[in-house]
Scaffold this active site. Structure first.
Site, short mmCIF file in Angstrom:
data_model
loop_
_atom_site.label_atom_id
_atom_site.label_comp_id
_atom_site.label_asym_id
_atom_site.label_seq_id
_atom_site.Cartn_x
_atom_site.Cartn_y
_atom_site.Cartn_z
N ASP A 8 8.30 -17.13 -20.42
CA ASP A 8 8.26 -16.82 -21.84
C ASP A 8 8.42 -18.16 -22.57
OD1 ASP A 8 8.65 -15.23 -24.25
OD2 ASP A 8 10.76 -15.77 -24.08
N LEU A 9 8.05 -18.21 -23.84
CA LEU A 9 8.12 -19.49 -24.56
C LEU A 9 9.40 -19.60 -25.41
CD1 LEU A 9 6.75 -22.17 -25.34
CD2 LEU A 9 5.48 -20.92 -27.10
N ASP A 10 9.45 -18.77 -26.46
CA ASP A 10 10.59 -18.85 -27.36
C ASP A 10 11.87 -18.39 -26.66
OD1 ASP A 10 12.29 -18.83 -29.59
OD2 ASP A 10 11.67 -16.82 -30.17
N THR A 16 12.15 -21.67 -30.76
CA THR A 16 11.40 -21.51 -32.01
C THR A 16 12.01 -20.41 -32.88
OG1 THR A 16 9.83 -20.34 -30.60
CG2 THR A 16 9.14 -22.47 -31.45
N LYS A 44 13.41 -11.16 -31.39
CA LYS A 44 13.00 -12.02 -30.29
C LYS A 44 12.04 -11.29 -29.34
CE LYS A 44 16.58 -15.48 -30.34
NZ LYS A 44 17.69 -16.12 -29.63
N SER A 113 3.69 -15.30 -23.37
CA SER A 113 4.38 -15.28 -24.66
C SER A 113 3.70 -14.34 -25.64
CB SER A 113 4.39 -16.70 -25.24
OG SER A 113 4.74 -16.69 -26.61
N ALA A 114 4.49 -13.75 -26.53
CA ALA A 114 3.94 -12.88 -27.58
C ALA A 114 3.33 -13.70 -28.71
CB ALA A 114 5.05 -11.99 -28.14
N LYS A 144 5.58 -6.58 -25.74
CA LYS A 144 6.66 -6.33 -24.79
C LYS A 144 7.55 -5.23 -25.39
CE LYS A 144 6.66 -11.29 -23.77
NZ LYS A 144 7.36 -12.57 -23.95
N GLU A 168 12.71 -14.84 -18.77
CA GLU A 168 12.74 -14.21 -20.10
C GLU A 168 14.13 -14.24 -20.74
OE1 GLU A 168 11.75 -12.62 -22.71
OE2 GLU A 168 9.60 -12.42 -22.37
N ASP A 169 14.16 -14.43 -22.06
CA ASP A 169 15.44 -14.41 -22.78
C ASP A 169 15.65 -13.12 -23.57
OD1 ASP A 169 13.35 -15.13 -24.66
OD2 ASP A 169 14.98 -15.51 -26.09
P1 B16 Z 1 3.83 -15.66 -33.61
P2 B16 Z 1 7.99 -15.29 -27.14
C1 B16 Z 1 7.78 -14.48 -29.67
O1 B16 Z 1 7.73 -15.51 -28.72
C2 B16 Z 1 9.00 -14.66 -30.56
O2 B16 Z 1 10.19 -14.48 -29.80
C3 B16 Z 1 8.97 -13.63 -31.67
O3 B16 Z 1 10.09 -13.80 -32.52
C4 B16 Z 1 7.67 -13.78 -32.47
O4 B16 Z 1 7.58 -12.82 -33.49
C5 B16 Z 1 6.49 -13.65 -31.51
O5 B16 Z 1 6.59 -14.62 -30.48
C6 B16 Z 1 5.14 -13.82 -32.22
O6 B16 Z 1 5.01 -15.15 -32.65
O7 B16 Z 1 4.14 -15.21 -35.01
O8 B16 Z 1 3.86 -17.15 -33.44
O9 B16 Z 1 2.53 -15.06 -33.10
O10 B16 Z 1 9.48 -15.15 -26.98
O11 B16 Z 1 7.20 -14.07 -26.67
O12 B16 Z 1 7.47 -16.57 -26.55
MG MG Z 2 11.50 -15.19 -25.84
#
Ligand code: B16
Ligand code: MG
Length: 214
Positions: A8-10, A16, A44, A113-114, A144, A168-169
Site C-alpha cells: 500500500d502507499l499511504d 500522505t 485511510k 494503492s487506492a 478496499k 497495509e496500514d
Molecule cells: P487520491 P492508499 C489512499 O491511499 C489514501 O489512504 C486515502 O486517504 C485516499 O482517499 C485514497 O488513497 C485516494 O487517493 O485522492 O490520491 O486518489 O492508502 O490506498 O495508498
Molecule cells: Mg494506506
C-alpha cells in the site's frame, strides 16, 4: 511459498494522510464545518469519492453527484499542489531499504494503492523503479475492502494470490488482502489491525525471516 510483496502507499511507504487531511479540511471549512484528525483516520485507504461522501455526512451537507465531482476535483488540486513538493526525505523509515532487500532476494514487488496520484508520489520520492507493477485507483474501480487492487497486482506479476504478502496500514486494506486470500503484514498497531497475520510498527521492523515465516 511467497513470491511477491504488494505494498500500500499511504501509511506504508509515505505519509500522505497529512496532506489529504489538510486538503479535505480546507474543503470542509469552505463548506462551513470542520473535522478532527481522529476522524481523518477513518478515511485511510478509502477512495477519493467515498471519502468525500463520509466527510459531507459529518457536516450534514447534501450535494448532487455533479457537485460532488466538482468538490472532489477541487480538493485534488489542493492535494496535488502539496504532493508535487514532496521529496525523498518523506519516505517512511525502512521503506526504501526493505524494497531493495526483497528485490535483492528475487521477490517481485507491486504497489496496491487506492490513490489516483500514486505515480506522481512515487516519482517525487524517487521509488518508482523499485516496483515491478503499479496498481492504483486509475486501474481499479472497487474500493478496499474489495480485493480487486491486490488481485490485479498478483495478475500483473503473474503470481497466485496465495503467493503474495500485502503490507497495509488500514483496516479496510488488511480486510481486502484477506478477502483476496493473501498473507498480510499490518503496519501500525496490533490492537487495531487484528486481522493481519503479523503487525509491525513500520517497514524498518520487517525482515526476510519474518516474511518467510508467514
Ligand atoms: P487520491 P492508499 C489512499 O491511499 C489514501 O489512504 C486515502 O486517504 C485516499 O482517499 C485514497 O488513497 C485516494 O487517493 O485522492 O490520491 O486518489 O492508502 O490506498 O495508498
Ligand atoms: Mg494506506
Amino acid at each position: 511459498k511467497i513470491k511477491a510483496c504488494i505494498f500500500d502507499l499511504d501509511g506504508v511507504i509515505v505519509d500522505t494522510a497529512v496532506y489529504h487531511y489538510k486538503a479535505w479540511r480546507r474543503l470542509a471549512n469552505q463548506l462551513g464545518f470542520d473535522f478532527t484528525e481522529e476522524q481523518n483516520e477513518e478515511l485511510k485507504g478509502i477512495s477519493r469519492i467515498e471519502s468525500l461522501k463520509i466527510i459531507l455526512n459529518w457536516g450534514r451537507v447534501t450535494k448532487s453527484a455533479e457537485e460532488m465531482e466538482e468538490l472532489a476535483t477541487l480538493k485534488n488540486t489542493w492535494y496535488v499542489d502539496m504532493i508535487t513538493k514532496m521529496t525523498p526525505d518523506e519516505i517512511l523509515p525502512g521503506a526504501k531499504e526493505f524494497l531493495e532487500l526483497v528485490r535483492s532476494k528475487n521477490y517481485l514487488t507491486a504497489l496496491g494503492s487506492a490513490s489516483k496520484n500514486s505515480e506522481t508520489i512515487l516519482n517525487q520520492i524517487g521509488l518508482i523503479n523499485l516496483f515491478d507493477a503499479l496498481v492504483d485507483g486509475n486501474k481499479v474501480t472497487k474500493s478496499k475492502p474489495n480485493p480487486e487492487v491486490f488481485l490485479v497486482g498478483a495478475k500483473e506479476l503473474n503470481v497466485l494470490p496465495e503467493e503474495c504478502v500485502v503490507f497495509e496500514d488500514a483496516i479496510a486494506g488488511v480486510q481486502a488482502a484477506k478477502n483476496g486470500n493473501m498473507k498480510t503484514v499490518g503496519i501500525g498497531k496490533a490492537d487495531v489491525l487484528t486481522e493481519a497475520d503479523i503487525v509491525v510498527g513500520g517497514l524498518n521492523e520487517m525482515t526476510i525471516e519474518k516474511l518467510e515465516n508467514l
